[in-house]
Scaffold this motif. Structure first.
Motif, short mmCIF file in Angstrom:
data_model
loop_
_atom_site.label_atom_id
_atom_site.label_comp_id
_atom_site.label_asym_id
_atom_site.label_seq_id
_atom_site.Cartn_x
_atom_site.Cartn_y
_atom_site.Cartn_z
N ARG A 60 0.95 -1.27 0.01
CA ARG A 60 -0.07 -0.03 -0.03
C ARG A 60 0.78 1.25 0.06
N VAL A 61 0.29 2.26 -0.69
CA VAL A 61 1.16 3.33 -0.53
C VAL A 61 0.23 4.76 -0.16
N ALA A 62 0.64 5.38 1.13
CA ALA A 62 -0.19 6.43 1.43
C ALA A 62 -0.33 7.74 0.60
N THR A 63 -1.42 7.98 0.15
CA THR A 63 -1.27 9.29 -0.75
C THR A 63 -1.74 10.70 -0.07
N GLY A 64 -2.38 10.43 1.13
CA GLY A 64 -2.69 11.59 2.00
C GLY A 64 -3.96 11.99 1.61
#
Length: 579
Positions: free
Chosen positions: A329-333
């Protein structure tokens, strides 16, 4: 076979160690200074003994011998005291470093994607958290401080020898080539050998864990001998790895032991020749020989401990490898605009090229209760895991409030959606400890009991002699599967997510009690979104809508009455359930 977790490369290990040691310059400086002073105090003995031999040869008094003996005793006391405090400071520093290593490893382990842990199997991670941590602890507590002492002692002893005369360097250098050749040969093979050992231990642990966890299946299918043969094969491979590293040591250590003799013999021969020529005194030859002889011990310890450091380095590489697992997962904000769950054209596979979900579309309204039913192996649990953000879809999207679930950090995701399965775990500690895991702030007993009441567990907890302070888990009160599951559901109530994915969450409770429990839970979760995966169709009857999952697809979707009236797969299931 499971996919093993990655192993960090040499450059990654060195970079990590530089950063770790770089955070403690003062502790390192104090330890080094004490070791240098202790080694310097030890340099006095060979020089004093050399001078004493020279004096005895030339003729001296008893008083002079006594003074030299007192001086030797004084330097010995100083060296002992300095060595004691140097070792103490080194070991304290080692414990600090080990604590940080363990904390980093725990953080990295807890951040592992669940799918990665499942693919790797429990054996690999179990070996890293037990044998590798233990081996690294031994290296940090003992091997590194002792190796540091040996290095400093060797350097200071060599300096002391050279101060006697530059000619002492020649015999010392004669011992270098065989040592370098042996070290290069050994180091080129040792790391891979010890990594091989670690992998075989992981395999053995995996086989044993699988056998224990599947003991009933093994017994039912008569697979006892097959499992025994599997473990025997794993132990045979471990034996081969152990034998390989042992063969390295049996070649390496005798070679270096032979190399130690060269400088001592050469010093005596060269010193004797210089003495006969009048270029060196008897005292200088004696001191030089003693210094070279004294040099053997720290060099020997350096090389012997190097073997321990190789094992510790291999363990550290395995521990650091956990941090190299790619993020799923990549936190995008981005922040969800609401709590609406949507799945669009979702496909997913555990094995490349073999999808288990085929273009699933599902839209779950805020506060809606959805039931997913269908035959075993249809993909219900897999879809539930994607809707809970456990796995990212291979293609398509799963969103909450138009934000992908895998775009949210885990800590934030669990405030939106949480998964509760039929699997549960009771942690060692009190019932209060087990419940408090779900809340960050200090929870009152009243709040914890309220959560227990909501899942019909309050009465039996209050009836315990120590109530919430009753110790459970290994070594404590043994809870029944139903009670353990109630604790898991109470934790869920305390965590207070907006959307719940319940995957057979009440399967271990008898149907009558489960029915009552689900009604109580429904009252607590009023206004929340619930996605329930179940074989018991009374859950579907109470749901707002029912999704029928077959062969990785949603084949029917509607209310209970609509699907019964449609006379399709769900109607057949309902008739079978009520027949």
């Amino acid at each position: 076979m499971s996919d093993a977790l990655p192993i960090a490369g040499g450059s990654d290990v060195r970079r990590y160690l530089r950063g770790l040691f770089g955070r403690h310059p003062r502790a390192i400086g104090i330890a080094l200074a004490l070791h240098v002073l202790a080694a310097a105090a030890g340099l006095a003995a060979p020089r004093l003994l050399g001078q004493l031999v020279e004096a005895v040869h030339d003729g001296t008094s008893v008083d002079h011998v006594d003074r030299v003996a007192l001086a030797l005793a004084g330097f010995l006391v100083v060296q002992t005291v300095l060595t004691r405090y140097a070792r103490y400071r080194s070991q304290v520093f080692g414990e600090q470093i080990l604590a940080e290593l363990r904390e980093d490893f725990v953080d990295n382990t807890l951040n592992l994607p669940i799918g990665t842990v499942e693919n790797a199997g429990s054996g690999d991670l179990l070996t890293r958290t037990s044998r590798d941590v233990e081996q690294l602890g031994w290296s940090v507590r003992w091997a590194i401080p002792e190796w540091l002492i040996a290095v400093i002692t060797a350097v200071m002893t060599l300096i002391g020898a050279v101060l006697v005369g530059w000619w002492v360097l020649l015999p010392c250098l004669l011992g270098v080539p065989p040592l370098v050749i042996a070290l290069r040969w050994y180091l080129a093979r040792a790391k891979d050998g010890y990594l091989w050992e670690g992998e075989t231990y992981s395999t053995i642990n995996a086989s044993l864990t699988e056998t224990v966890e599947g003991a009933r299946t093994v017994e039912a299918l008569g697979l006892q001998q097959a499992r025994i043969d599997r473990v025997d094969d794993d132990i045979t491979e471990s034996y081969r790895a152990e034998r390989y590293t042992l063969s390295l040591r049996t070649i390496f250590f005798p070679t270096v032991e032979t190399a130690y003799l060269i400088p001592t013999v050469a010093t005596l021969l060269l010193g004797g020749w210089l003495y006969l020529r009048g270029d060196a005194s008897l005292g200088e030859v004696t001191a030089a020989t003693l210094y070279v002889q004294a040099l053997i011990d720290p060099v020997d310890r350096m090389i012997s401990i190097l073997d321990e450091l190789q094992v510790g380095g291999a363990s550290l590489a395995r521990l650091l490898g956990v941090a190299q697992v790619p993020e799923d997962r990549v936190a995008t904000g981005r922040q969800p605009v609401d709590e609406k769950i949507d799945a669009a054209d979702v496909r997913f596979s555990y094995v490349e090229g073999r999808d288990v979900l085929h273009g699933v579309d599902l839209s779950v309204g805020i506060g809606e209760r959805i039931a997913m039913v269908g035959p075993s192996g249809a993909g219900k649990s897999t879809l539930g895991r994607l809707l809970a953000g456990i796995h990212p879809p291979r293609t398509g999207s799963v969103t909450v409030g138009d934000v992908g679930l895998t775009e949210l950090p885990l800590s934030e995701l669990r405030g939106h959606v949480a998964l509760v399965t039929q699997e549960h775990h009771v942690f060692v500690g009190t019932i209060r400890d087990n419940l408090a895991l779900a809340v960050d702030e200090a929870a009152t007993d009243a709040r914890l009991l309220e959560a227990l009441d909501s899942v019909d567990a309050g009465d039996w907890v209050r009836a315990l002699p120590q109530g919430l302070l009753t110790k459970v888990g290994s070594g404590g009160l043994e809870l029944s599967p139903a009670q353990a599951q109630q604790l898991a559901l109470a934790r869920l109530v305390l965590a207070d997510p907006h959307t719940l994915v319940l995957d057979e969450a009440t399967s271990l409770i008898d149907p009558r009690a489960a029915r009552h429990l689900e009604r109580s839970l429904a009252a607590v979760l009023e206004g929340r979104t619930v996605i329930a995966i179940a074989h018991r169709l009374f859950s579907a009857h109470d749901a707002d809508r029912v999704a029928v999952v077959e062969d990785g697809r949603i084949t029917e979707f509607g209310s209970h009455h609509e699907l019964v009236a449609a006379d399709g797969s769900y109607a057949d299931l309902w008739k079978s359930w009520n027949s």
